[in-house]
Design a protein around this motif. Structure first.
Motif, PDB file in Angstrom:
ATOM      1  N   TYR A 173      25.335  68.340 -29.673  1.00 21.50           N
ATOM      2  CA  TYR A 173      24.346  67.264 -29.717  1.00 21.50           C
ATOM      3  C   TYR A 173      24.393  66.672 -31.117  1.00 21.50           C
ATOM      4  CZ  TYR A 173      22.448  69.163 -25.414  1.00 21.50           C
ATOM      5  OH  TYR A 173      22.292  69.612 -24.144  1.00 21.50           O
ATOM      6  N   GLY A 174      24.756  65.485 -31.217  1.00 24.25           N
ATOM      7  CA  GLY A 174      24.774  64.815 -32.512  1.00 24.25           C
ATOM      8  C   GLY A 174      25.796  65.441 -33.433  1.00 24.25           C
ATOM      9  N   THR A 175      25.326  65.868 -34.556  1.00 26.05           N
ATOM     10  CA  THR A 175      26.206  66.401 -35.580  1.00 26.05           C
ATOM     11  C   THR A 175      26.392  67.893 -35.390  1.00 26.05           C
ATOM     12  OG1 THR A 175      24.404  66.887 -37.077  1.00 26.05           O
ATOM     13  CG2 THR A 175      25.348  64.674 -37.212  1.00 26.05           C
ATOM     14  N   VAL A 176      27.319  68.450 -36.117  1.00 26.62           N
ATOM     15  CA  VAL A 176      27.559  69.883 -36.107  1.00 26.62           C
ATOM     16  C   VAL A 176      26.337  70.602 -36.682  1.00 26.62           C
ATOM     17  CG1 VAL A 176      29.034  71.698 -37.067  1.00 26.62           C
ATOM     18  CG2 VAL A 176      30.032  69.537 -36.336  1.00 26.62           C
ATOM     19  N   GLU A 177      25.702  70.011 -37.626  1.00 29.96           N
ATOM     20  CA  GLU A 177      24.490  70.602 -38.239  1.00 29.96           C
ATOM     21  C   GLU A 177      23.380  70.723 -37.205  1.00 29.96           C
ATOM     22  OE1 GLU A 177      21.989  72.217 -41.113  1.00 29.96           O
ATOM     23  OE2 GLU A 177      24.150  71.956 -41.113  1.00 29.96           O
ATOM     24  N   THR A 178      23.205  69.727 -36.370  1.00 28.06           N
ATOM     25  CA  THR A 178      22.181  69.762 -35.325  1.00 28.06           C
ATOM     26  C   THR A 178      22.493  70.872 -34.332  1.00 28.06           C
ATOM     27  OG1 THR A 178      21.906  67.366 -35.529  1.00 28.06           O
ATOM     28  CG2 THR A 178      21.013  68.401 -33.560  1.00 28.06           C
ATOM     29  N   THR A 179      23.747  71.013 -33.943  1.00 26.44           N
ATOM     30  CA  THR A 179      24.144  72.054 -33.013  1.00 26.44           C
ATOM     31  C   THR A 179      23.899  73.427 -33.627  1.00 26.44           C
ATOM     32  OG1 THR A 179      25.832  70.601 -32.095  1.00 26.44           O
ATOM     33  CG2 THR A 179      26.055  72.939 -31.638  1.00 26.44           C
ATOM     34  N   ARG A 180      24.230  73.598 -34.898  1.00 25.88           N
ATOM     35  CA  ARG A 180      24.006  74.862 -35.593  1.00 25.88           C
ATOM     36  C   ARG A 180      22.510  75.197 -35.651  1.00 25.88           C
ATOM     37  NH1 ARG A 180      22.352  76.745 -40.102  1.00 25.88           N
ATOM     38  NH2 ARG A 180      22.081  74.763 -41.111  1.00 25.88           N
ATOM     39  N   LEU A 181      21.695  74.187 -35.926  1.00 27.93           N
ATOM     40  CA  LEU A 181      20.250  74.395 -35.991  1.00 27.93           C
ATOM     41  C   LEU A 181      19.693  74.778 -34.616  1.00 27.93           C
ATOM     42  CD1 LEU A 181      19.135  71.529 -38.395  1.00 27.93           C
ATOM     43  CD2 LEU A 181      19.165  73.981 -38.872  1.00 27.93           C
ATOM     44  N   LEU A 182      20.230  74.173 -33.548  1.00 24.38           N
ATOM     45  CA  LEU A 182      19.788  74.528 -32.200  1.00 24.38           C
ATOM     46  C   LEU A 182      20.176  75.971 -31.869  1.00 24.38           C
ATOM     47  CD1 LEU A 182      20.570  71.287 -30.168  1.00 24.38           C
ATOM     48  CD2 LEU A 182      18.330  72.293 -30.588  1.00 24.38           C
ATOM     49  N   GLU A 183      21.399  76.358 -32.233  1.00 21.36           N
ATOM     50  CA  GLU A 183      21.832  77.739 -32.002  1.00 21.36           C
ATOM     51  C   GLU A 183      20.965  78.719 -32.787  1.00 21.36           C
ATOM     52  OE1 GLU A 183      25.947  77.938 -33.046  1.00 21.36           O
ATOM     53  OE2 GLU A 183      26.606  77.075 -31.143  1.00 21.36           O
ATOM     54  N   GLU A 184      20.652  78.371 -34.002  1.00 22.26           N
ATOM     55  CA  GLU A 184      19.797  79.231 -34.842  1.00 22.26           C
ATOM     56  C   GLU A 184      18.399  79.346 -34.241  1.00 22.26           C
ATOM     57  OE1 GLU A 184      18.021  79.033 -39.310  1.00 22.26           O
ATOM     58  OE2 GLU A 184      20.122  78.437 -39.070  1.00 22.26           O
ATOM     59  N   THR A 185      17.896  78.248 -33.723  1.00 18.94           N
ATOM     60  CA  THR A 185      16.581  78.252 -33.089  1.00 18.94           C
ATOM     61  C   THR A 185      16.582  79.136 -31.849  1.00 18.94           C
ATOM     62  OG1 THR A 185      16.160  76.032 -33.899  1.00 18.94           O
ATOM     63  CG2 THR A 185      14.786  76.795 -32.081  1.00 18.94           C
ATOM     64  N   LEU A 186      17.658  79.057 -31.047  1.00 21.49           N
ATOM     65  CA  LEU A 186      17.768  79.904 -29.866  1.00 21.49           C
ATOM     66  C   LEU A 186      17.845  81.380 -30.257  1.00 21.49           C
ATOM     67  CD1 LEU A 186      20.144  78.005 -27.430  1.00 21.49           C
ATOM     68  CD2 LEU A 186      17.812  78.745 -27.002  1.00 21.49           C
TER      69      LEU A 186
END
Length: 112
Positions: A11-24
């Motif tokens: 979703y969007g940038t790699v940073e956004t994807t990393r933040l979503l994974e971290e949130t999960l």
């Protein structure tokens, strides 16, 4: 990198994807902590229920002990009252005998 089995789309940038994974990951860890906490609370509830049963048992025992003590106390007072009654009766008898002795000049009866 993710410890979940759910593949994430980008979703969007790699940073956004990393933040979503971290949130999960944080959400799953929170769920695990919640499960452990619930297990501990269940154990504590079981201990409290067992303690309540013990307190109820001790309460019953103390009630029976109180009844026994009250019975002993009542028996003690009955015996004490009986003893004092005998003492008073003997004292009255002694006074009566003393009066007879004084009136009869040291004798219980007189010869005619």
């Amino acid at each position: 990198m993710s410890s979940t089995n759910i593949p994430l789309k980008t979703y969007g940038t790699v940073e956004t994807t990393r933040l979503l994974e971290e949130t999960l990951n944080i959400a799953y860890k929170s769920e695990e902590i919640g499960d452990v906490t619930l297990d501990e609370m269940r154990k504590q509830r079981d201990l409290l229920e067992e303690s309540k049963k013990n307190v109820d048992s001790i309460k019953d025992i103390s009630y029976l002990a109180n009844q026994s003590l009250n019975s002993l106390r009542a028996r003690y007072w009955r015996r004490r009252m009986c003893l004092w009654s005998v003492i008073i009766l003997l004292f009255v008898c002694n006074v009566i005998v003393l009066i007879f002795l004084i009136r009869g000049h040291g004798r219980f009866y007189t010869y005619n």
